[in-house]
Design a protein around this motif. Structure first.
Motif, PDB file in Angstrom:
ATOM      1  N   UNK A  97       7.077   3.141  -4.381  1.00  0.00           N
ATOM      2  CA  UNK A  97       7.584   1.831  -4.781  1.00  0.00           C
ATOM      3  C   UNK A  97       7.600   0.866  -3.598  1.00  0.00           C
ATOM      4  N   UNK A  98       8.041   1.334  -2.434  1.00  0.00           N
ATOM      5  CA  UNK A  98       8.011   0.490  -1.238  1.00  0.00           C
ATOM      6  C   UNK A  98       6.587   0.015  -0.949  1.00  0.00           C
ATOM      7  N   UNK A 113       8.243 -10.090   4.799  1.00  0.00           N
ATOM      8  CA  UNK A 113       8.946  -9.176   3.900  1.00  0.00           C
ATOM      9  C   UNK A 113       8.048  -7.985   3.556  1.00  0.00           C
ATOM     10  N   UNK A 114       6.764  -8.239   3.364  1.00  0.00           N
ATOM     11  CA  UNK A 114       5.818  -7.150   3.063  1.00  0.00           C
ATOM     12  C   UNK A 114       5.824  -6.121   4.184  1.00  0.00           C
ATOM     13  N   UNK A 119       7.238  -0.705   6.324  1.00  0.00           N
ATOM     14  CA  UNK A 119       7.986   0.131   7.266  1.00  0.00           C
ATOM     15  C   UNK A 119       8.923   1.093   6.542  1.00  0.00           C
ATOM     16  N   UNK A 120       9.444   0.696   5.387  1.00  0.00           N
ATOM     17  CA  UNK A 120      10.373   1.538   4.636  1.00  0.00           C
ATOM     18  C   UNK A 120       9.695   2.746   3.990  1.00  0.00           C
ATOM     19  N   UNK A 133      -0.546   4.123   2.877  1.00  0.00           N
ATOM     20  CA  UNK A 133       0.396   3.018   3.049  1.00  0.00           C
ATOM     21  C   UNK A 133       0.175   2.342   4.405  1.00  0.00           C
ATOM     22  N   UNK A 134      -0.107   3.127   5.429  1.00  0.00           N
ATOM     23  CA  UNK A 134      -0.401   2.551   6.749  1.00  0.00           C
ATOM     24  C   UNK A 134      -1.682   1.726   6.699  1.00  0.00           C
TER      25      UNK A 134
END
Length: 151
Positions: A97-98, A113-114, A119-120, A133-134
């Motif tokens: 979801x993050x 914000x993205x 990072x989360x 994700x990275x």
């Protein structure tokens, strides 16, 4: 610019609810059908299945992620953001979801914000797609750099 950002969104298809992966969909045939159509780019066929899956189980993370992907694929970024924000209210520790929310924020142009949400992703050690994700984070950063260089 919008086209490049949508490429980031398209990269999501391999890192979350995916018909070729083992997801917690159980016997949710509608979600499986919607995901299959989404993966094939058959957006009109995917939507009713994804919507039904979400209606049948509004707290299904997989159904929320899949419908959010559908919104991004149809350039309805505001709906994707809204759906992901709602889902974050009851699912605050999901790497998937993050990641998806961060991509939607990047597509919307909310870079700062993205990057915070990318990072989360690391907060969810069970999330199996940290490398993807990275890569999404790097693509978002590249888009920020590209946009900053434009006159």
């Amino acid at each position: 610019m919008r086209t490049a950002l949508l490429l980031i969104a398209a990269a999501l298809y391999g890192c979350t609810a995916n018909p070729e992966q083992s997801v917690s969909v159980g016997n949710d045939v509608r979600l499986q059908l919607g995901l299959a159509y989404l993966a094939q780019g058959k957006l009109k066929l995917a939507y009713p299945h994804l919507q039904t899956a979400l209606t049948n189980n509004p707290l299904s993370l997989d159904a929320n992620l899949a419908l959010g992907q559908w919104y991004l694929a149809t350039n309805d970024v505001d709906s994707a953001l809204s759906l992901y924000q709602q889902t974050l209210s009851w699912q605050p520790m999901s790497g998937a979801l993050y990641n998806n929310y961060a991509v939607a924020l990047c597509v919307a142009g909310d870079w700062k914000k993205a990057l915070r949400y990318f990072d989360k992703v690391a907060l969810d050690p069970a999330y199996p797609h940290h490398a993807r994700a990275e890569a999404n984070r790097a693509e978002c950063l590249a888009q920020v750099s590209h946009d900053a260089a434009q006159p």
